[in-house]
Write an enzyme that holds these catalytic residues in place. Structure first.
Site, PDB file in Angstrom:
ATOM      1  N   ARG A 177      -6.685  -4.681  -4.275  1.00  0.00           N
ATOM      2  CA  ARG A 177      -6.189  -3.357  -4.666  1.00  0.00           C
ATOM      3  C   ARG A 177      -5.650  -3.357  -6.099  1.00  0.00           C
ATOM      4  O   ARG A 177      -5.806  -2.371  -6.831  1.00  0.00           O
ATOM      5  CB  ARG A 177      -5.094  -2.934  -3.672  1.00  0.00           C
ATOM      6  N   LEU A 202      -4.279   6.644  -6.596  1.00  0.00           N
ATOM      7  CA  LEU A 202      -4.649   5.850  -5.420  1.00  0.00           C
ATOM      8  C   LEU A 202      -3.755   6.261  -4.265  1.00  0.00           C
ATOM      9  O   LEU A 202      -2.536   6.357  -4.424  1.00  0.00           O
ATOM     10  CB  LEU A 202      -4.464   4.350  -5.689  1.00  0.00           C
ATOM     11  N   SER A 203      -4.343   6.502  -3.106  1.00  0.00           N
ATOM     12  CA  SER A 203      -3.539   6.787  -1.914  1.00  0.00           C
ATOM     13  C   SER A 203      -2.878   5.507  -1.415  1.00  0.00           C
ATOM     14  O   SER A 203      -3.239   4.395  -1.816  1.00  0.00           O
ATOM     15  CB  SER A 203      -4.412   7.392  -0.812  1.00  0.00           C
ATOM     16  N   ALA A 204      -1.916   5.662  -0.518  1.00  0.00           N
ATOM     17  CA  ALA A 204      -1.224   4.507   0.055  1.00  0.00           C
ATOM     18  C   ALA A 204      -2.189   3.680   0.900  1.00  0.00           C
ATOM     19  O   ALA A 204      -3.116   4.222   1.514  1.00  0.00           O
ATOM     20  CB  ALA A 204      -0.047   4.978   0.902  1.00  0.00           C
TER      21      ALA A 204
END
Length: 359
Positions: A38, A63-65
């Site tokens: 990530r 970026l989403s969690a």
């Protein structure tokens, strides 16, 4: 959104935490998450936050969690050979993980509103293909990204097996999203503050499941041109692989199968340990002195005596180095690359088989 699991020290620890919290539940999804770090999709100055279960935004980059991406990947029920459309594809992180599962005969398209983010995603994809240790472990479906508003997709576009929208969808756009799906397809999107999974069970039949409460920025409404016309987004046409590309896939597949068979029989390649050459050290000597038929044992000063402190310090350094080497994991060996480079082929063909990768 996020904060549902503890932060990790690295990507693997983050995935361990997501598994423990039951956000990641299947092997395929776990393998995809572990294969792509990530942090590689963060700007350098923000990488310290990459392994926290939090969304990240900088300018147009978002970026989403991790817990959200985990639920999305599980809900999509991805399989090799399917077609996937990512609406709001952003950095390309999710699309690249999906591509690891779809394999070489899938379709992987993304639509991103901001042109600078599209370029960012293409750069990250190029780095992944050229340098990632994971690339040769999978058969990858490379994403194709286009810039435009996902609410302005040309009406004659093809339908997809799987669709994900990474922005909040209002009820008025639900039918539009559903029409992007093939019969039997799955759509995952934030619909009215709920991450929602919709399965198309027939031409006009649907099953809907609410997964969890989420908070997403809403879809940006289309802007009309001066003439009042919409700027239609043309998605990439389904690509047909060339015979040359198919041959590359077949050769790489044959090598991988041979390697798996060797590993099963216990005859696979192994990392060979590195041995450090022992240092030869001078030692102090006992000197025998003869005086008038009497023998005296005397320790005569030797230049090496002056180095005793240096020797002790070097001993300590060697112990520290050995300890570090024992705790430091060995760098991964790319066995596929080794096999390809040993083939009796011209170098240009070998590099083609390796996708011109750097390692």
């Amino acid at each position: 959104m996020g904060g549902a699991v503890s932060a990790g020290e690295d990507n693997d620890e983050l995935i361990d935490n997501l598994k423990e919290a039951q956000y990641i539940r299947t092997d395929l999804v776990e393998q995809a998450f572990r294969a792509i770090d990530r942090a590689d999709y963060y700007l350098e100055e923000f990488k310290e936050n990459a392994y926290k279960d939090l969304a990240w935004k900088h300018g147009n980059i978002h970026l989403s969690a991790p817990c959200i991406y985990s639920e999305v990947m599980e809900a999509l029920d991805l399989q090799p050979g399917l077609s996937f459309l990512n609406l709001g594809s952003g950095t390309g992180y999710l699309s690249s993980m999906v591509g690891l599962i779809l394999g070489p005969f899938g379709v992987n398209h993304g639509v991103e509103l901001h042109s600078d983010v599209t370029e960012y995603a293409k750069q990250k994809l190029d780095v992944f293909i050229r340098t990632s240790d994971s690339f040769d472990k999978f058969d990858f479906c490379e994403p194709s990204f286009v810039t435009g508003n996902c609410l302005e997709i040309a009406p004659d576009c093809c339908q997809y097996d799987r669709v994900y929208c990474g922005a909040g969808v209002q009820k008025e756009h639900e039918e539009y999203m559903k029409n992007l799906l093939k019969v039997g397809g799955i759509l995952v999107m934030p619909l009215e503050e709920k991450l929602t999974k919709i399965t198309r069970t027939g031409p006009s039949a649907w099953e809907t499941k609410k997964i969890l409460a989420v908070s997403f920025a809403p879809l940006v409404q289309p802007c009309r041109s001066e003439s009042g016309q919409s700027r239609l987004v043309q998605l990439p046409p389904p690509a047909v692989r060339s015979l040359q590309d198919l041959a590359r896939l077949a050769i790489r597949g044959s090598i991988k199968r041979a390697m798996r068979q060797e590993a099963t029989r216990g005859g696979g390649l192994k990392n060979t340990p590195m041995f450090k050459r022992r240092r030869v050290r001078r030692r102090r000597m006992e000197t025998i002195v003869f005086l008038d038929k009497e023998v005296f044992a005397s320790r005569i000063s030797n230049p090496s005596d002056d180095t005793s402190c240096e020797d002790a310090e070097e001993d300590r350094r060697e112990v520290a180095e050995r300890t570090l080497q024992e705790t430091k994991p060995e760098p991964p060996v790319n066995f596929l690359r080794q096999r390809v480079l040993r083939l009796p082929l011209p170098d240009p063909l070998k590099y083609y088989l390796l996708y011109y990768r750097e390692k």
